[in-house]
Design a protein around this motif. Structure first.
Motif, short mmCIF file in Angstrom:
data_model
loop_
_atom_site.label_atom_id
_atom_site.label_comp_id
_atom_site.label_asym_id
_atom_site.label_seq_id
_atom_site.Cartn_x
_atom_site.Cartn_y
_atom_site.Cartn_z
N PHE A 45 0.82 -1.20 0.00
CA PHE A 45 0.00 0.00 0.00
C PHE A 45 0.86 1.26 0.00
O PHE A 45 0.48 2.28 -0.58
CB PHE A 45 -0.95 -0.01 1.20
N ARG A 46 2.04 1.21 0.63
CA ARG A 46 2.92 2.38 0.64
C ARG A 46 3.39 2.72 -0.77
O ARG A 46 3.42 3.89 -1.17
CB ARG A 46 4.14 2.11 1.54
N ILE A 47 3.75 1.70 -1.52
CA ILE A 47 4.21 1.93 -2.89
C ILE A 47 3.05 2.02 -3.87
O ILE A 47 3.06 2.83 -4.80
CB ILE A 47 5.18 0.79 -3.31
N GLY A 48 2.03 1.20 -3.66
CA GLY A 48 0.94 1.09 -4.62
C GLY A 48 -0.09 2.20 -4.58
O GLY A 48 -0.65 2.56 -5.62
N THR A 49 -0.36 2.75 -3.39
CA THR A 49 -1.38 3.80 -3.31
C THR A 49 -1.02 5.02 -4.16
O THR A 49 -1.89 5.54 -4.89
CB THR A 49 -1.62 4.21 -1.85
N PRO A 50 0.23 5.50 -4.14
CA PRO A 50 0.57 6.60 -5.06
C PRO A 50 0.41 6.22 -6.52
O PRO A 50 0.02 7.07 -7.34
CB PRO A 50 2.03 6.90 -4.72
N ILE A 51 0.69 4.96 -6.87
CA ILE A 51 0.49 4.53 -8.26
C ILE A 51 -0.99 4.61 -8.61
O ILE A 51 -1.37 5.12 -9.66
CB ILE A 51 1.01 3.10 -8.47
N GLY A 52 -1.84 4.10 -7.71
CA GLY A 52 -3.28 4.14 -7.95
C GLY A 52 -3.80 5.55 -8.09
O GLY A 52 -4.63 5.84 -8.97
N LEU A 53 -3.31 6.46 -7.25
CA LEU A 53 -3.77 7.85 -7.31
C LEU A 53 -3.27 8.53 -8.58
O LEU A 53 -3.96 9.38 -9.15
CB LEU A 53 -3.28 8.61 -6.07
N THR A 54 -2.07 8.16 -9.03
CA THR A 54 -1.56 8.71 -10.30
C THR A 54 -2.44 8.29 -11.46
O THR A 54 -2.80 9.11 -12.32
CB THR A 54 -0.11 8.22 -10.53
N VAL A 55 -2.79 7.00 -11.50
CA VAL A 55 -3.67 6.50 -12.55
C VAL A 55 -5.02 7.20 -12.49
O VAL A 55 -5.58 7.62 -13.52
CB VAL A 55 -3.85 4.98 -12.42
N LEU A 56 -5.55 7.36 -11.29
CA LEU A 56 -6.84 8.01 -11.11
C LEU A 56 -6.80 9.45 -11.60
O LEU A 56 -7.74 9.94 -12.24
CB LEU A 56 -7.23 7.96 -9.63
N ALA A 57 -5.70 10.15 -11.32
CA ALA A 57 -5.56 11.54 -11.76
C ALA A 57 -5.52 11.63 -13.29
O ALA A 57 -6.12 12.53 -13.88
CB ALA A 57 -4.30 12.15 -11.16
N GLU A 58 -4.83 10.69 -13.92
CA GLU A 58 -4.74 10.73 -15.39
C GLU A 58 -6.09 10.40 -16.03
O GLU A 58 -6.51 11.06 -16.99
CB GLU A 58 -3.68 9.75 -15.88
N VAL A 59 -6.76 9.39 -15.49
CA VAL A 59 -8.10 9.06 -16.00
C VAL A 59 -9.04 10.25 -15.82
O VAL A 59 -9.83 10.58 -16.71
CB VAL A 59 -8.66 7.82 -15.26
N GLY A 60 -8.92 10.91 -14.68
CA GLY A 60 -9.76 12.08 -14.42
C GLY A 60 -9.49 13.21 -15.38
O GLY A 60 -10.42 13.92 -15.80
N LEU A 61 -8.22 13.40 -15.76
CA LEU A 61 -7.88 14.45 -16.72
C LEU A 61 -8.59 14.22 -18.05
O LEU A 61 -9.18 15.15 -18.62
CB LEU A 61 -6.36 14.48 -16.94
#
Length: 471
Positions: free
Chosen positions: A255-271
């Motif tokens: 979760f420490r490494i993966g949560t930022p990855i998930g949020l990055t993907v979410l931000a790009e999808v949101g864009l």
């Protein structure tokens, strides 16, 4: 011979520091090409659903689109989190720590189960959320019918990502391709049977599509798990042994490494979702053209995405070995291959844009003429878009191989939402460049992120990203 020693011998290590650029090219290409095609096949799963929903009629297609628009961002967040299994297993392989690989994979399954339990209640509120957003209540109700069943795909679908990461770590990507293509076939057949009530089965329409999605992901998970448990190279890892035994440090690490990855993907999808909304305000022709250009760009994007996944593995293995030269070669080779392909796709979009968009919109129909012109223009801009998009995705994945995800997340969110979207709005609406301005804004945001991420990888030693090696 102990299981750990036997497993270590069953997983031959590829020399990296002593290898030349030609060797690195061959290793990266061999690892990446099945992943590229598998990503295309994964897109085909969604395309099959959309196609068959369209056969049900406009209302079913609209409801299915609403359902997937709500489902996919949250699902992709989960995929990003469990995607942390890839760098962690790659680093463990580099250290020849077989026990760590088994524990990371096991805790990856735990993370998938927890994420499904957290995301499912949110997804089940789809009808309420769309009610707040003023969507047609009939469409929202039908979308809810789909989601009520589709939430069951979360655990198997994220489990597939866990096993895909494990198999990629050991360069076994061809089986991923075979199973993914098998999933496309299973999905098409079950859709045909359950959506339309063929061969005496009940006609379930959107519910049938949801059941098909669940069954397809169960098939892919079952096939991958069977392969891993039975193949002589992998069965010695015993990835399911003492499955219920917790390993809290590794669980937290995912979760420490993966949560930022998930949020990055979410931000790009949101864009891109926000860009579609901006396009929709310009008119139907602009939105249709945007959809065509984006579909072409998304297909080309599968190549650097596959190379990015390979970069995570190759960089991660070198990092685990404390191989500074191997990290350098793995990262830059993936970057060169990714941007090289994108340069070719950019020229293709610029030179053959009108012919490409004619595959989507019939040029013989008068009502398509405006959309055709818009689409060809957007596709030309997508040339620049592709170059920077390829650069940023490969750089981000290379940094993930070093377990560097938090700062890249901040860079990506800032670039997407505080550079890309404002520039798109400024050029599209304030300066009245309309759709061209919106696409230039997307390119600006991705270029900003690409410069930061590529620069971060280039300065990895100065920034202390290799401190565990130099310690």
């Amino acid at each position: 011979m102990s299981d750990n020693v036997a497993a270590a011998r069953a997983a031959p290590q590829t020399p990296m520091a002593k290898s030349g650029w030609g060797t690195e090219f061959r290793a990266t290409f061999a690892l990446a090409w099945p992943l590229v095609i598998a990503q295309v096949a994964q897109n085909a799963l969604q395309a099959t659903d959309v196609l068959m929903m369209g056969w049900l009629g406009p209302e079913a297609l609209a409801a299915g689109t609403l359902a997937n628009s709500f489902l996919m961002p949250l699902f992709l967040f989960g995929v990003g989190v469990v995607g942390a299994v890839a760098p962690l297993t790659a680093q463990a392989r580099g250290r020849r720590d077989i026990k760590a690989i088994r524990r990371v994979v096991r805790q990856g399954f735990w993370a998938a189960i927890l994420l499904a339990l957290l995301l499912a209640p949110v997804l089940l509120q789809i009808r309420t959320v769309y009610g707040w957003l003023g969507q047609d209540p009939v469409l929202a109700a039908r979308a809810e019918e789909y989601i009520q069943i589709a939430v069951l795909m979360l655990v198997p679908a994220m489990g597939v990502i866990v096993l895909r990461s494990f198999l990629s770590t050991f360069d076994s990507t061809r089986i991923i391709l075979v199973i993914t293509v098998g999933g496309v076939i299973v999905n098409a057949i079950t859709n045909y049977l359950l959506m339309f009530g063929n061969f005496g089965l009940p006609r379930l329409e959107l519910r049938g599509a949801a059941i098909a999605t669940v069954l397809t992901n169960l098939f892919m998970l079952g096939a991958m798990l069977t392969y891993v448990l039975r193949h002589r190279r992998f069965k010695r890892f015993n990835i399911l042994i003492r499955f219920w035994k917790p390993d809290w440090p590794r669980f937290r690490e995912i979760f420490r490494i993966g949560t930022p990855i998930g949020l990055t993907v979410l931000a790009e999808v949101g864009l891109f979702a926000a860009a579609a909304i901006l396009m929709g305000r310009l008119g139907t022709d602009e939105l249709a053209a945007h959809a065509v250009a984006l579909q072409c760009a998304s297909l080309a994007f599968m190549v650097p995405l596959g190379l990015g996944i390979a970069a995570t593995v190759r960089v991660g293995v070198a990092y685990g070995r404390k191989d500074i030269e191997g990290i350098r070669k793995a990262g830059w080779m993936s970057f060169l291959l990714g941007t090289g392909f994108m340069a070719v796709s950019a020229l293709t979009f610029i030179l053959f844009g009108p012919a490409i968009v004619a595959l989507f919109l019939d040029p013989a129909l008068p009502q398509n003429q405006a959309a055709l012109v818009f689409a060809a223009t957007y596709l030309a801009i997508a040339g620049l878009f592709q170059l920077v998009d390829g650069a940023q995705v490969v750089a981000a994945h290379a940094l993930r191989g070093l377990s560097d995800t938090k700062v890249p997340m901040v860079m990506a969110i800032f670039g997407y939402w505080f550079v890309g979207l404002p520039v798109a709005w400024l050029l599209g609406y304030v300066l009245d460049l309309r759709g061209v301005g919106i696409w230039l804004g997307l390119a600006a945001g991705l270029a900003f992120v690409a410069v930061l991420l590529v620069g971060r990888f280039a300065l990895r030693e100065r920034l202390g990203l290799l401190r565990n090696i130099n310690a």
